[in-house]
Design a protein around this motif. Structure first.
Motif, short mmCIF file in Angstrom:
data_model
loop_
_atom_site.label_atom_id
_atom_site.label_comp_id
_atom_site.label_asym_id
_atom_site.label_seq_id
_atom_site.Cartn_x
_atom_site.Cartn_y
_atom_site.Cartn_z
N ALA A 295 0.81 -1.22 0.00
CA ALA A 295 0.00 0.00 0.00
C ALA A 295 0.85 1.27 0.00
CB ALA A 295 -0.93 0.00 1.22
N ASP B 75 3.11 4.03 -6.98
CA ASP B 75 2.57 3.42 -8.20
C ASP B 75 2.49 4.48 -9.30
OD1 ASP B 75 1.50 1.67 -10.00
OD2 ASP B 75 -0.46 1.50 -9.05
N SER C 217 0.54 -1.49 -11.18
CA SER C 217 -0.53 -2.34 -10.65
C SER C 217 -1.51 -2.70 -11.74
CB SER C 217 -1.25 -1.62 -9.50
OG SER C 217 -1.82 -0.41 -9.95
N ARG D 212 -5.01 -9.82 -4.54
CA ARG D 212 -4.94 -8.36 -4.42
C ARG D 212 -3.49 -7.92 -4.24
NH1 ARG D 212 -8.43 -8.02 -0.79
NH2 ARG D 212 -7.35 -7.31 1.07
N LEU E 196 -1.55 -5.48 -6.88
CA LEU E 196 -0.99 -4.21 -6.43
C LEU E 196 0.46 -4.05 -6.86
CD1 LEU E 196 -2.40 -3.83 -2.80
CD2 LEU E 196 -2.73 -2.21 -4.68
#
Length: 205
Positions: free
Chosen positions: A162, A166, A180, A191, A195
């Motif tokens: 997280a 990106d 991603s 997930r 990501l």
């Protein structure tokens, strides 16, 4: 507490040991003929991917000792005649380096990340964990094996993913992770892969 603050105050060293053991459990199944197989990373055969991970281990171990500033250190891995043994040895090297007193607050030079650092040790170690966990999927997918990291490893890796930038600069060709990709978000493992630029549906050609 936001995710970055949580990671900065974390101790991922036990998770790192588990990730390395998980990775090695998959490389133990590799046969010599497998090393030429293509992987989900388009620039690497399985041999190249394993050499990359061994090099990363060596680089992180050097960074933990305050010696990671030279990019050449992060390119120095070799598989020799026994790739699995090389994986086990580099994993042991980085585990021993991370066990040093004070490593969580030491600055790590990471020349492959942004401007190279320094990154607080606690955060840098989380980077190593997610790298190992995702490269374990690369190995498993290449060999057609199940990829089953434990729930705690997946949850922790999702937190790290997280905070991985990106943007086009950070996810350019040759970077640690591709841009991603879409995910339905139902399976935490899928997930995590999405990501970090992996297509969970990838299969060997």
């Amino acid at each position: 507490m936001d995710v970055l603050t949580e990671l900065l105050s974390s101790d991922f060293r036990d998770l790192d040991r588990r990730a390395l053991d998980f990775f090695a459990s998959l490389t133990s199944k590799i046969e010599p003929a497998d090393l030429a197989r293509p992987t989900p990373c388009p620039d690497w055969t399985l041999h190249g991917l394993l050499r990359h991970q061994v090099s990363q281990d060596i680089g992180f171990a050097a960074a933990a000792r305050g010696e990671g500033g030279s990019l050449a250190v992060w390119r120095s891995g070799s598989l020799g005649d026994d790739p699995h043994a090389a994986v086990v040895a580099s994993g042991r090297l980085v585990t021993e380096a991370f066990a040093d007193d004070g490593v969580l607050t030491r600055d790590f030079a990471l020349p492959e990340v942004r401007d190279g650092g320094g990154f607080p040790g606690a955060l840098a170690i989380t980077f190593h964990v997610v790298d190992v966990v995702v490269h374990a999927w690369d190995v498993a997918a290449t060999l057609g094996l199940p990829w089953e990291p434990d729930e705690e490893l997946v949850t922790a890796s999702l937190k790290v993913a997280a905070v991985v930038p990106d943007d086009p600069e950070s996810r350019a060709p040759g970077a640690a992770f591709a841009p991603s990709v879409p995910s339905d978000g139902r399976d935490p493992r899928d997930r995590l892969l999405a990501l970090l630029g992996r297509d969970p549906s990838w299969r060997p050609a």
